[in-house]
Design an enzyme around this catalytic site. Sequence first.
Site, PDB file in Angstrom:
ATOM      1  N   LYS A   1      40.539  41.338  46.281  1.00  0.00           N
ATOM      2  CA  LYS A   1      41.609  40.379  45.966  1.00  0.00           C
ATOM      3  C   LYS A   1      41.066  38.948  45.944  1.00  0.00           C
ATOM      4  CE  LYS A   1      45.309  43.149  47.792  1.00  0.00           C
ATOM      5  NZ  LYS A   1      46.413  43.307  48.703  1.00  0.00           N
TER       6      LYS A   1
ATOM      7  N   ARG B   1      43.111  51.316  37.782  1.00  0.00           N
ATOM      8  CA  ARG B   1      43.360  52.764  37.702  1.00  0.00           C
ATOM      9  C   ARG B   1      44.658  53.002  36.940  1.00  0.00           C
ATOM     10  NH1 ARG B   1      47.665  52.573  41.321  1.00  0.00           N
ATOM     11  NH2 ARG B   1      47.291  51.180  43.059  1.00  0.00           N
TER      12      ARG B   1
ATOM     13  N   GLU C   1      47.417  32.670  53.057  1.00  0.00           N
ATOM     14  CA  GLU C   1      48.052  32.290  51.798  1.00  0.00           C
ATOM     15  C   GLU C   1      49.521  31.951  52.011  1.00  0.00           C
ATOM     16  OE1 GLU C   1      47.197  35.667  49.252  1.00  0.00           O
ATOM     17  OE2 GLU C   1      49.159  36.530  49.670  1.00  0.00           O
TER      18      GLU C   1
END
Lengths: 463, 210
Positions: free
Chosen positions: A112, A307, A206
């Site tokens: 990430k 995916r 964050e």
Amino acid sequence: MKERLLIANRGEIALRIMEACEELGLDYVVVYTRADEESLHVRRARRKFRIADYRDPNEILAVADEAGCTAVHPGYGFLAEDFRFARRVVKRSRPLIFVGPRWEVIRDLGSKLNVKRLAREMGIPVIPGTTEPLYNEIEAEAKAEELFQWLVENGEPEPRLLIKASAGGGGMGIEEVRELDEVRPIFRRVRAYAKRLFGDEGVVIEAKLSCFQHLEVQLLGNQHGELVHFGTRNCTIQSPGRQKRVELAPGFDPAYLTYEFSPERVLEEIVNHSLKMAEAVGYDSVGTWEWLVTPEGRAYLMEVNTRIQVENEISARISRIRKRPVNLIREQIRMALGEKLGYTQRDITFQGTAIELRLVAEDTRRNFRPLSGTITRFQYPRYPWLTVRTHVPQDRPYTIPTEYDPNLALLIVWGENTPQALERARRALEEMILEGHTSGGGPLHSNVSYLWEKLKEVYRFPV
Amino acid sequence: MGIDHRKINRLLQKLRSHPYCVYAIETPHTGYLRSFRVKEGSEVQPGEILFLLERERNLKPVKSRVSGRVQRLRQDLLDRFVEAGEPILEIWHPLSQEEVISEILQEALQVLRAPETARYLPSPEIEARLRKDGPGKALVHPGEDLLIMTFMKRETPIRHEGPPAVIYRIFFDPQEVVPAGNPLLGLCSPEEVPYIDRVLARIREEWPEQ
């Protein structure tokens, strides 16, 4: 030589991959564990091998060699986003085709922090926060102060931050911070937890958005540099454990609901940004770019899933390639085998609204507690607008394995517009029969009523 | 006192007439069965290699966890690819005194059984108490978290519902999945502890350690 796929997964996704192989005229072999012996993916497959664990690469590769497979499809979950596995599949002495992106792409987009860094370099908006793991609490406090200020400036009534273990995942190792004084103790706690659980004490901070919708962009690329999108999805309705329960395609429907911003502009923006990043990394398979959109219409890239997604079929259901139906798993396999798309973005059109309802054995009144037990009766209606994906047999009792998620079925409903899709989704839920008992002898609950109620909230910002 | 001596006697009689536990040894994973290190009828000890399984060019020695006599050895599988969980042989293991005690305790104690096929571990408080006092002394109070069940990726506490009780016996291994219905803990009231101790003393006398 005719290609033969090893399907390294279970349940409904294994069944969908089997179906795609049959449509493409490919051989396939399935694997299963003892707990899954009664699953339809095992009963329907002609060639099958019992393995110890779906997560064990040695098991998958040993069976692939024994069965003479030439490719491995990892499905979703398990080994699907493990770049080491993808690398091993293609680099071993008897190399196989990995049905998914190149292992370098999985490695780079699987982190990430890396995605955030890349996005910032490309001018793609991401949720403000650190792009490197923090190890020092003074740095953490300084960053937190900056983020609180950003939230206040952006009109957040109750600014909150999230402190996360950078190596974490699946919602583990995340704590919320309400004020600056809490940063140091929570930072220390998360750092200790991260060290204990993941062996790496790196921590990220964050800003927490209090109100947002969760959107996705479905892309398909290949090794020839071709890249197209199959529109957007809306996955805002999730259980408290951040598990998706109701998904819709497209991401917004301006004919159904209006916002303070232009939904068409937001959708166009997230599609373009996703395509830009995919092109930059040479994305060569199906993939999903996940976004958070605020009530003001600001979109932030959250992560990339390298995916096939559970909810891929709602994108396929609203798409047509030269007026023909789409199967994204079939497209994913074709691309992995080196084929060209054979169409361009202009050939892809969209029509109507599709809804996916995830039917799960869980007690929604008791914090979505997963339930095990035996299903004694499972019936669903047959309509041309309804597709049911399930590994649960209808002709005999089925005991839900306790080793895996208690997902029972996906109901995929299509309508010419959102109101019709919603009406059909309600009808499908009302006409479905699911009976059984828990291992304790009580009645087996599912989330049908919860899904029915949640249909009222589609496309809306959570209150 | 709730101990049914007749029931215990019947169980002891049954164990005496068939003093074995049959362990089916299965392949832990897929692979080629490369060689047997034991023969039909041979006596094995814990830790002894039974057979070799080759997977992805790695040879895995499959060892015995118990002592006993090898029976029903599947010679026909030699050099063949086998699936995970394939029965390869049986070990007829003579019951030890400790195993007989475990069987008897399942009759004598109030047994908490696994509500689901899952992994279990003692709650942190109970673990600390067991470490300090040991089984047979550690007390659990009504409403306390006794165990944590890890099930379908979630952790659920299991509370002690009855009156205060002593944790007399732990029947499970936290590293392994416990099938639903299998015994987890054996509990008794603090007053029952001397009676249970006496039953065990009787077994130790009647079933001497080999």
